[in-house]
Design a protein around this motif. Structure first.
Motif, mmCIF file in Angstrom:
data_model
loop_
_atom_site.group_PDB
_atom_site.id
_atom_site.type_symbol
_atom_site.label_atom_id
_atom_site.label_comp_id
_atom_site.label_asym_id
_atom_site.label_seq_id
_atom_site.Cartn_x
_atom_site.Cartn_y
_atom_site.Cartn_z
ATOM 1 N N ALA A 1 -47.579 11.412 -31.942
ATOM 2 C CA ALA A 1 -46.840 10.397 -30.658
ATOM 3 C C ALA A 1 -47.034 9.394 -31.996
ATOM 4 C CB ALA A 1 -47.504 10.194 -29.604
ATOM 5 N N ALA B 1 -43.844 9.632 -33.754
ATOM 6 C CA ALA B 1 -41.862 9.052 -33.281
ATOM 7 C C ALA B 1 -42.474 7.672 -32.913
ATOM 8 C CB ALA B 1 -41.933 9.220 -31.937
ATOM 9 N N ASP B 2 -43.734 7.079 -32.488
ATOM 10 C CA ASP B 2 -43.843 5.460 -32.683
ATOM 11 C C ASP B 2 -43.382 4.553 -33.935
ATOM 12 O OD1 ASP B 2 -44.955 3.332 -31.499
ATOM 13 O OD2 ASP B 2 -46.466 3.644 -30.926
ATOM 14 N N SER C 1 -39.454 4.435 -34.819
ATOM 15 C CA SER C 1 -38.923 4.132 -34.080
ATOM 16 C C SER C 1 -38.669 2.581 -34.605
ATOM 17 C CB SER C 1 -39.254 3.897 -32.707
ATOM 18 O OG SER C 1 -39.496 5.585 -32.140
ATOM 19 N N ASP D 1 -34.433 7.374 -32.520
ATOM 20 C CA ASP D 1 -34.892 7.475 -31.213
ATOM 21 C C ASP D 1 -35.793 8.571 -31.844
ATOM 22 O OD1 ASP D 1 -35.202 7.602 -28.517
ATOM 23 O OD2 ASP D 1 -32.677 7.727 -27.964
ATOM 24 N N ARG E 1 -39.554 10.421 -30.092
ATOM 25 C CA ARG E 1 -40.545 10.921 -28.646
ATOM 26 C C ARG E 1 -41.341 11.764 -29.885
ATOM 27 N NH1 ARG E 1 -39.439 13.984 -24.419
ATOM 28 N NH2 ARG E 1 -37.568 15.078 -24.707
#
Ligand SMILES: Cc1cc2nc3c(=O)[nH]c(=O)nc-3n(C[C@H](O)[C@H](O)[C@H](O)COP(=O)(O)OP(=O)(O)OC[C@H]3O[C@@H](n4cnc5c(N)ncnc54)[C@H](O)[C@@H]3O)c2cc1C
Ligand SMILES: Cc1cc2nc3c(=O)[nH]c(=O)nc-3n(C[C@H](O)[C@H](O)[C@H](O)COP(=O)(O)OP(=O)(O)OC[C@H]3O[C@@H](n4cnc5c(N)ncnc54)[C@H](O)[C@@H]3O)c2cc1C
Lengths: 522, 420
Positions: B150, B153-154, B157, B168, B170
């Motif tokens: 998490a 991915a954060d 992005s 993109d 997640r």
């Protein structure tokens, strides 16, 4: 601006301040405690970890020695969970004055400190790494004590009695009206807001900063900040507190604390309690002192160095050597000294006398406001403590064992499990990993966070539901905070460790290029 | 004991030199205290990532990089050598199938979500390349505490890529089977080698994926059966699958170690792991023996004509700083360059500032032979490779494995040339 009302406002969240808040709350006063940082981030979180028997002061400062032994007995009763009962040794090393030993024994007897001479061979059997050339050895009831645990236990107890504890609230000014202190203007350093606190009584327990707070009410209190440094060595080089049997000097004590041993300390007058450095020669001096007590000391692995500033009260700021100032505490009644009512300053003293300092302070407060409530802090144990049930080295393993397969180990060095970490994050309501570190010792072992910082950041991001950038900042600040205490003593095996950490942070993770980036710690 | 060549150090530098020497027909003994950084490091061959700005094209960046840093080991290694060493590695490690060129760096996600520049990467990591943007799902494994998709991915992005594209990304958290709460990367690598486990993971993951998403796993996709494990997962998920390196131990690094070790043994090399080179015997500017020490036996000298020092520098303790601030090289007693003068600080308080000791290490001549304090060749038949070399700060430049591989390759060339 938000406004709070309280009977008593306590300024300073070190051992003294939380002691006062707890005592006042137990006597029925509504209390608010503020600290500009987290609790125990002043001198209390940077001390040597020694629950003094008083032995160190018996010749030089008998009054301090008496206070120490008196409180040593009480803390063993009320704060056992924060104490490891290591016992203490005073040993005459080859560089010590042989005559001092007899004066030491005499002093202990006079102060009421249980002291016993044991054969040198017996002392060396107990502590085989100790210098074999010692000539005499004495046992005393020294112990090691965890200040973070003690402070947080006091704070929780105070809260249970209705206190409000406000970390990260800095006093900017005191309100003085009609010859009395009426409260304070405080800044919430996390939320950014100013808060007005109206109080019937204000206690200044801000340690080495006490002079500045007193000045806000136009009062005088001269506190000499006396800086000292300590170095934590990997492993327990000794299992007993080992003191040189000599007049207090630099680097004359090694305290075993959990899995490490800490040597200290020095004493140097500094002008500003917030602005001082750890000097190279100071570190070298400490190493030499270590060699004298435990030969081979320099080849052991140094994990971390830190320093703190003693709050030493002197009526006139003249004396050159701060070590000559008494270690007993001082309570200043500003009504009598400066004509300002409802304002007390409590400073000086030791960590181990904090309860007594609080008792004296709240006694005086009661007298000032004309009420009589008896002090009960000497009898009621702190939360989680039971008389006689001391912390012991295997405690964490003992607690971990039953859930070994059900819970992840996030910090291997300090045996911090995932559930414990998550609980601490929720309880502390903080996104600052450094606050978590002090609460549960995350990242304080030999690897200095190399492995657990990434894990804790990932968990923090999940548990607190914070944006990536906030998590990154916490990670980078933690990396910087760890480095700060390592770099002045980086050599030998700890340098190998640091290189591994460099590779983990900069190689595997490439944290220097995180979004939000490295802006540098304040 | 005797040999033609003795290599001290079993890291990427030492093993590369060792394999090449043994394959050239020299009787080669390799002495290693332990397995070195390969068990800890991602297996990517990072040649040059930051100089100090992001390097997109290492081949183009190297000439000015070394021009500004004449003491850097890359100043002694041509770009051709670097490229040749990577080609050599790809050819020798078929199961790892390195891909990439010196012309362009990949940008691969780190476990915290930073696009990290690497020149040559194991095939199973390449689909993580972020340069052209794309859609990614990162799979978190239930009991692995070393991977936080998490956060990854954060950050990804938010990442600013030089190509201007956005990513993109997640996270998908899996509840893979098992009862243990704490499974190590090696434990997972073993589990992934089991078809049944892979089918359960794929069955849970597949319905949760969006069209067009590639899938990143922590780097635990099999140890001995890595390639089949990876290809099978890719088949089952019907899309590119890639590994993301994470905290030590490094499964991908251990694969590389195994491959190099096997190549060395296959070429007839003699491997002494668990032995420490404790000193050397020298005569008239030539090393005649290294003295090795094991836990059990008495110190044993090994005689040879050529010696390679590939002991890994400060990280391995072969070069060490003592408590007085003095630096020592422990096998040959070599001079160490780049150490600040006595009394000057070794390190500074801010972690990301330039560290005075950062570039300390062995200084070498054009043929990678150590120099003494006066700048003369210390021993005619002693060569140095890898992290023991001074003049570089590989964890900042992201040049560690590139330097180790190229210098290990180059010292072998120099010795083979001399021998013939
Ligand atoms: C090197 C060293 C070693 C020591 N070793 C030992 C030992 O082994 N055993 C022992 O018993 N004692 C030891 N001591 C002494 C002991 O640590 C101190 O006497 C004790 O911790 C002081 O506690 P305190 O609460 O009075 O001060 P502090 O802990 O300093 O608390 C004062 C607080 O006031 C806060 N503050 C300051 N300004 C403001 C403001 N404007 N607004 C709000 N808050 C403010 C600070 O943030 C700080 O937290 C040692 C001291 C030193 C320096
Ligand atoms: C956690 C980690 C992450 C990394 N990440 C990256 C990355 O992302 N990108 C990158 O390019 N590089 C990375 N590296 C760095 C890279 O792996 C090293 O720079 C490179 O492997 C150095 O190789 P080497 O062979 O010189 O040394 P090492 O791999 O350290 O090997 C040294 C060898 O010498 C042996 N040795 C030491 N002293 C003696 C002695 N006296 N006698 C016998 N043997 C001895 C050791 O046991 C070992 O076998 C990372 C390293 C680590 C540790």
């Amino acid at each position: 601006m938000a406004t709070l009302h309280t009977d008593v406002l306590v300024i300073g969240g070190g051992s003294t301040g939380v002691g006062v808040a707890r005592d006042a709350a137990m006597r029925g006063f509504s209390t608010v405690l503020v600290d500009r940082g987290d609790l125990a981030t002043g001198t209390t979180g940077r001390f040597h970890g020694l629950l003094h028997s008083g032995g160190r002061y018996v010749v030089k400062d008998p009054k301090a020695a008496e206070e120490c032994i008196h409180e040593n007995v009480i803390l063993r009763r009320i704060a056992a969970d924060c104490i490891e009962d290591t016992g203490g040794l005073f040993v005459s090393t080859p560089i010590d004055t042989p005559e001092y030993a007899d004066r030491f024994v005499e002093g202990c007897r006079a102060a009421g400190i249980p002291v016993e001479e044991i054969p040198v061979a017996e002392a060396l059997r107990r502590e085989p790494r100790m210098n074999p050339l010692i000539s005499r050895a004495f046992t005393v009831p020294d112990a090691s004590v965890d200040s973070w645990k003690t402070v947080w236990a006091c704070a929780r107890s105070a809260q249970a009695y209705g206190s409000r504890i406000l970390p990260y609230h800095e006093v900017l000014d005191l309100t003085v009206e009609g010859g009395a202190v009426r409260g304070a203007l405080v800044k919430d350093r996390r939320g950014g807001e100013d808060v007005r606190i109206d109080a019937d009584f204000v206690v200044n327990a801000s340690g080495a900063w006490a002079g500045r707070i007193a000045a806000m009410a136009g009062c005088d209190a001269t506190v000499l900040p006396g800086k000292g440094i300590m170095i934590a060595m990997n492993h327990r080089l000794v299992n007993t507190v080992v003191n040189r049997c000599e007049m207090p000097a630099d680097g004359d004590i090694i305290v075993p604390i959990r899995t490490v041993s800490v040597i200290g300390t020095t004493d140097q007058k500094v002008a500003d309690p917030d602005d001082w450095q750890i000097a190279r020669d100071e570190v070298q001096k400490m190493m030499d002192a270590g060699e004298n007590l435990v030969p081979g000391f320099r080849r052991a692995r140094a994990l971390r160095v830190w320093g703190g500033v003693r709050p030493l009260f002197q009526d006139k700021a003249e004396g050159a050597d701060t070590r000559d100032v008494t270690r007993a505490h001082t309570l200043l009644n500003h009504r009598q000294r400066d004509g300002v009512e409802r304002f007390l300053t409590i400073t000086g003293g030791k960590f181990c006398t904090f309860r007594l300092m609080a008792e004296d302070t709240v006694d005086a407060l009661c007298a000032e406001v004309g009420v009589e409530h008896a002090c009960r802090t000497a009898d009621e144990p702190l939360p989680d403590s039971e008389p006689g049930r001391y912390y012991w080295l295997g405690s964490r393993v003992e607690r971990r064992e039953p859930t070994l397969h059900e819970d992840q180990l996030i910090c291997e060095c300090e045996l911090v499990s995932r559930r414990r970490l998550e609980a601490a994050m929720l309880r502390r309501e903080t996104v600052d990993l450094d606050d978590i570190r002090r609460t549960i010792r995350l990242g304080m072992g030999p690897c200095q966070g190399g492995f657990c910082i990434y894990r804790a950041t990932g968990i923090l991001h999940q548990v607190e539901k914070i944006p990536g950038e906030a998590a990154n900042r916490s990670l980078l600040d933690f990396v910087q905070e760890r480095w700060k205490g390592v770099q002045p003593i980086l050599y030998g095996d700890q340098l190998r460790q640091a290189r591994l950490d460099d590779w983990i942070f900069q190689g595997i993770l490439d944290v220097a290029h995180l979004p939000g980036g490295w802006v540098g710690a304040a | 004991m005797s040999a033609d060549a003795v290599v001290v150090g079993a890291g990427l530098a030492g093993l590369t030199a060792g394999v090449r020497l043994a394959e050239a027909g020299l009787r080669t003994t390799l002495v290693g205290k332990g397995p070195g950084a390969m068990h800890l490091a991602p297996a990517t061959i990072d040649v040059l990532g930051y100089a100090p700005d992001l390097v997109e094209r290492p081949a183009a960046a190297l000439p000015s990089f070394v021009a500004e840093r004449p003491d850097h080991p890359y100043a002694r290694l041509s770009a051709d050598t670097v490229a040749a060493s990577a080609e050599w590695l790809s050819a020798h490690m078929p199961p790892l199938a390195y891909v990439g060129t010196l012309e362009e760096n990949y940008l691969l996600p780190t476990a915290v979500g930073v696009p990290k520049p690497s020149a040559f990467v194991p095939e199973a990591m390449a689909a993580g390349d972020l340069r052209s943007g794309s859609r990614f799902a990162f799979a978190g494994l239930r009991a692995l505490k070393d991977f936080y998709p998490a956060l990854l991915a954060d950050n990804l992005s938010q990442a600013k890529l030089p190509t201007g594209v956005t990513v993109d990304a997640r996270a998908v958290h899996l509840s893979d089977p098992g009862t243990e709460a704490d499974v190590s990367p090696l434990g997972y690598a073993r589990m992934f080698e089991d078809r049944e486990f892979r089918s359960v993971v794929a069955a849970e993951l597949l319905p949760r994926l969006e069209p067009g998403e590639s899938v990143g796993f922590p780097s635990v996709l099999g140890l001995h059966e890595h390639r089949t494990t990876w290809l099978d997962l890719q088949d089952r998920l019907g899309r590119p699958v890639f590994e993301v390196p994470t905290l030590p131990p490094s499964v991908a690094g251990i694969r590389l170690f195994h491959a190099l070790r096997d190549a060395f043994l296959a070429a007839g090399g003699r491997l002494l792991i668990g032995s420490t080179a404790a000193g050397a015997e020298t005569k008239d500017g030539v090393v005649t023996h290294v003295v090795i020490q094991t836990a059990a036996a008495r110190p044993t000298p090994i005689e040879a004509r050529w010696f390679v020092l590939a002991t890994g520098g400060f990280a391995e303790g072969a070069i060490f700083l003592d408590s007085y601030g003095e630096v020592h090289e422990s096998v040959f007693g070599l001079a160490v360059s780049g150490v600040p003068a006595a009394g000057e600080p070794r390190f500074v308080p801010r972690y990301f500032d330039d560290q005075p000791m950062g570039r300390a290490g062995i200084a070498v001549d054009e043929r990678l032979r150590p120099l003494d304090a006066d700048g003369n060749v210390a021993f005619r038949n002693l060569f140095t490779a890898g992290a023991a070399l001074g003049g570089a700060e590989p964890w900042r430049e992201l040049s560690g494995n590139g330097l180790a591989l190229a210098s290990g390759f180059a010292v072998a060339s120099a010795i083979v040339e001399w021998a013939s």
